[in-house]
Write a protein that holds these residues in place. Structure first.
Motif, PDB file in Angstrom:
ATOM      1  N   LEU A  32      36.956  36.499  44.241  1.00 38.02           N
ATOM      2  CA  LEU A  32      38.204  35.863  44.729  1.00 38.02           C
ATOM      3  C   LEU A  32      38.156  34.622  45.309  1.00 38.02           C
ATOM      4  O   LEU A  32      37.420  34.351  46.369  1.00 38.02           O
ATOM      5  N   GLN A  33      38.889  33.641  44.913  1.00 37.45           N
ATOM      6  CA  GLN A  33      38.952  32.454  45.732  1.00 37.45           C
ATOM      7  C   GLN A  33      40.509  31.895  45.554  1.00 37.45           C
ATOM      8  O   GLN A  33      41.269  32.282  44.765  1.00 37.45           O
ATOM      9  N   GLY A  34      40.561  30.763  46.450  1.00 36.52           N
ATOM     10  CA  GLY A  34      41.817  30.470  46.298  1.00 36.52           C
ATOM     11  C   GLY A  34      41.946  29.191  47.189  1.00 36.52           C
ATOM     12  O   GLY A  34      40.872  28.628  47.744  1.00 36.52           O
ATOM     13  N   LYS A  35      43.455  28.580  47.519  1.00 36.49           N
ATOM     14  CA  LYS A  35      43.405  27.853  48.717  1.00 36.49           C
ATOM     15  C   LYS A  35      44.477  28.232  49.440  1.00 36.49           C
ATOM     16  O   LYS A  35      45.673  29.154  48.904  1.00 36.49           O
ATOM     17  N   GLN A  74      31.207  39.215  45.610  1.00 37.19           N
ATOM     18  CA  GLN A  74      30.543  40.503  45.267  1.00 37.19           C
ATOM     19  C   GLN A  74      31.639  41.669  45.670  1.00 37.19           C
ATOM     20  O   GLN A  74      31.413  42.494  46.321  1.00 37.19           O
ATOM     21  N   LEU A  75      32.877  41.542  44.851  1.00 38.29           N
ATOM     22  CA  LEU A  75      33.915  42.207  45.024  1.00 38.29           C
ATOM     23  C   LEU A  75      33.687  43.489  43.962  1.00 38.29           C
ATOM     24  O   LEU A  75      33.432  43.038  42.838  1.00 38.29           O
ATOM     25  N   SER A  76      33.945  44.627  44.322  1.00 45.66           N
ATOM     26  CA  SER A  76      33.689  45.816  43.058  1.00 45.66           C
ATOM     27  C   SER A  76      34.910  45.620  42.214  1.00 45.66           C
ATOM     28  O   SER A  76      36.193  45.649  42.602  1.00 45.66           O
ATOM     29  N   ILE A  97      45.019  42.572  44.221  1.00 42.72           N
ATOM     30  CA  ILE A  97      44.151  42.271  43.169  1.00 42.72           C
ATOM     31  C   ILE A  97      43.829  43.515  42.607  1.00 42.72           C
ATOM     32  O   ILE A  97      43.221  44.544  43.405  1.00 42.72           O
ATOM     33  N   SER A  98      44.383  43.848  41.324  1.00 43.33           N
ATOM     34  CA  SER A  98      44.073  45.269  40.738  1.00 43.33           C
ATOM     35  C   SER A  98      42.666  45.334  40.216  1.00 43.33           C
ATOM     36  O   SER A  98      42.034  44.294  39.667  1.00 43.33           O
ATOM     37  N   SER A 102      40.462  42.456  34.627  1.00 38.06           N
ATOM     38  CA  SER A 102      39.281  42.240  34.240  1.00 38.06           C
ATOM     39  C   SER A 102      38.436  40.936  34.591  1.00 38.06           C
ATOM     40  O   SER A 102      37.259  40.948  33.970  1.00 38.06           O
ATOM     41  N   ARG A 103      39.175  40.066  34.914  1.00 41.06           N
ATOM     42  CA  ARG A 103      38.822  38.910  35.152  1.00 41.06           C
ATOM     43  C   ARG A 103      37.715  38.895  36.160  1.00 41.06           C
ATOM     44  O   ARG A 103      37.862  39.515  37.093  1.00 41.06           O
ATOM     45  N   LYS A 104      36.660  38.120  35.797  1.00 42.05           N
ATOM     46  CA  LYS A 104      35.536  38.076  37.097  1.00 42.05           C
ATOM     47  C   LYS A 104      35.418  37.099  37.994  1.00 42.05           C
ATOM     48  O   LYS A 104      35.006  37.282  39.204  1.00 42.05           O
TER      49      LYS A 104
END
Length: 115
Positions: A32-35, A74-76, A97-98, A102-104
């Protein structure tokens, strides 16, 4: 133990290890990333971003960098999460975040109204 019996055990263990290694390689993780952004797209640094694991309710945190970015690795892939931020006693909207996503690599920007 006879020689054929030892050979059979070695072959069985080898196949088990190969199978386990193959399965382990298929397990992937998410990022997960963002600003963190203020009004007009201003990048906000030093903002605490929180990530909550909905299975365990554990919370991780990250302080946004100079360009306002944050990152959790490293999120499950089979766990739901929630992300939000706190800036000057204000809380951003909480974003889900569901595990069905399926996005990595998931990108979520968090917004604040700033002056």
């Amino acid at each position: 133990m006879s020689r054929p019996a030892v050979r059979s055990v070695v072959i069985a263990l080898s196949l088990a290890l190969i199978s386990a290694f193959g399965l382990a390689q298929k397990v992937t993780t998410k990022t997960l990333q963002g600003k963190v952004l203020g009004s007009g797209g201003t990048q906000l640094s030093g903002v605490i971003v929180y990530l909550q694991d909905n299975k365990t309710n554990s919370i991780r945190s990250f302080i946004s960098t100079d360009d306002g970015s944050y990152r959790f690795g490293q999120l499950s892939p089979d766990t739901d999460y929630q992300v939000w931020a706190r800036y000057k006693n204000e809380k951003s909207e909480t974003k889900p975040i569901s595990s069905y996503d399926s996005r990595k690599q998931v990108t979520i920007d968090l917004h604040f109204k700033t002056k």
